[in-house]
Design a protein around this motif. Structure first.
Motif, PDB file in Angstrom:
ATOM      1  N   ASN A 183      -5.086   5.750   9.971  1.00 49.37           N
ATOM      2  CA  ASN A 183      -4.351   6.238   8.806  1.00 49.37           C
ATOM      3  C   ASN A 183      -2.928   5.686   8.794  1.00 49.37           C
ATOM      4  O   ASN A 183      -2.111   6.030   9.658  1.00 49.37           O
ATOM      5  N   TYR A 184      -2.629   4.815   7.837  1.00 54.85           N
ATOM      6  CA  TYR A 184      -1.296   4.252   7.669  1.00 54.85           C
ATOM      7  C   TYR A 184      -0.778   4.594   6.272  1.00 54.85           C
ATOM      8  O   TYR A 184      -1.572   4.840   5.351  1.00 54.85           O
ATOM      9  N   PRO A 185       0.555   4.603   6.090  1.00 53.93           N
ATOM     10  CA  PRO A 185       1.104   4.912   4.764  1.00 53.93           C
ATOM     11  C   PRO A 185       0.620   3.920   3.704  1.00 53.93           C
ATOM     12  O   PRO A 185       0.258   2.771   4.020  1.00 53.93           O
ATOM     13  N   GLY A 186       0.638   4.368   2.460  1.00 52.86           N
ATOM     14  CA  GLY A 186       0.187   3.509   1.364  1.00 52.86           C
ATOM     15  C   GLY A 186       0.942   2.204   1.279  1.00 52.86           C
ATOM     16  O   GLY A 186       0.348   1.144   1.020  1.00 52.86           O
ATOM     17  N   TRP A 187       2.268   2.257   1.505  1.00 59.54           N
ATOM     18  CA  TRP A 187       3.059   1.023   1.387  1.00 59.54           C
ATOM     19  C   TRP A 187       2.629  -0.005   2.432  1.00 59.54           C
ATOM     20  O   TRP A 187       2.676  -1.215   2.177  1.00 59.54           O
ATOM     21  N   PHE A 188       2.197   0.463   3.620  1.00 59.46           N
ATOM     22  CA  PHE A 188       1.752  -0.440   4.680  1.00 59.46           C
ATOM     23  C   PHE A 188       0.454  -1.131   4.275  1.00 59.46           C
ATOM     24  O   PHE A 188       0.313  -2.361   4.443  1.00 59.46           O
ATOM     25  N   MET A 189      -0.481  -0.376   3.720  1.00 58.68           N
ATOM     26  CA  MET A 189      -1.738  -0.956   3.283  1.00 58.68           C
ATOM     27  C   MET A 189      -1.536  -1.912   2.109  1.00 58.68           C
ATOM     28  O   MET A 189      -2.217  -2.940   1.998  1.00 58.68           O
TER      29      MET A 189
END
Length: 269
Positions: free
Chosen positions: A148-154
């Protein structure tokens, strides 16, 4: 020959007793199935590590302390993350370690968290700092596929996939740290407690630096329970809430955490 009323009454009584015994037997089956709790996750120390070892991870030790004292058998298995998620979602396993309701909203969750996780960035370049998404430009960043990574990272991965290196399968995080040490990636994101553990195990203290943390990457971690195993999952969630409360208030939780160099993630009241 006709059956006399008294004999008929006795036969009916025996018939009803047999039916009742059958119903009780059926009702007992779910209870027997609940005696075994299958727990899965990929290796992510200090939360969970090698099954059957002296240091299985504090999350696994919490599960054993809570469930085994209540007559359950905890069957902990180490699996690649994607398979672990799939097995819990389908009901082949009961509990997944270290997830959030935002990450897997269809899972069942206890009220009590497993700890707090903050997404930080680590490097062997003491001059590099994480100051926001733009600071990942110009470096190769490793990450574990499915975590689970933040949206901005994805979104950054989607825009510039050549600047990111995905790992998956067994021991993905440990292998990602090895890639950092070999210079194959320059930055890795991770939970500080997890990175500190693997850095120590790899003998890289003083060589791997925390370069900053994401303001949007902090979240509470939970045990995620199977949505396919109802009402068992609700029962297990209730037992977890009661069990962790007892561990915390008797001091057993602190004693367990000290083994891993950690403190209770909740402030004492």
């Amino acid at each position: 020959m006709k059956i006399r009323p008294s004999s008929a009454a006795r036969i009916r009584a025996r018939y009803l007793a047999c039916c009742l015994a059958g119903l009780l037997l059926l009702a007992a089956c779910p209870a027997r199935a609940q005696e075994r709790v299958v727990v899965v996750a990929d290796s992510w120390m200090p939360y969970n590590g090698t099954p059957g070892s002296a240091r299985e991870g504090y999350a696994v030790e919490i599960l054993r302390a809570v469930f085994e004292t209540r007559g359950f058998t905890v069957d902990y298995r180490e699996l690649p993350w994607k398979r672990a998620v799939r097995d819990v979602r389908s009901g082949q396993a009961d509990i997944l370690i270290g997830v959030t309701p935002d990450e897997l909203p269809d899972f069942i969750y206890p009220k009590t968290s497993l700890g707090r996780s903050e997404l930080c960035f680590f490097t062997m370049d003491s001059g590099w700092r994480f100051t926001g998404p733009q600071s990942l430009t110009g470096v190769v960043t490793g990450y574990v596929q499915g975590h689970n990574y933040p949206g901005w990272f994805m979104e950054a991965i989607g825009r510039s996939p050549e600047r990111f290196h995905a790992l998956h399968g067994q021991d993905a995080f440990a292998r990602m740290l090895a890639m950092l040490a070999e210079g194959r990636v320059q930055v890795i994101p991770g939970n500080r407690a997890v990175v500190d553990y693997y850095v120590q195990q790899a003998g890289l203290e003083g060589q791997v630096f925390v370069a900053g943390c994401s303001e949007t990457g902090a979240h509470e971690l939970f045990f995620g329970l199977s949505p396919a195993n109802m009402p068992k999952s609700r029962l297990l969630a209730d037992i977890l809430d009661q069990g962790v409360y007892t561990l915390r208030n008797t001091g057993q939780l602190n004693h367990l955490l000290i083994k891993y160099g950690l403190k209770d993630w909740l402030k004492p009241r």
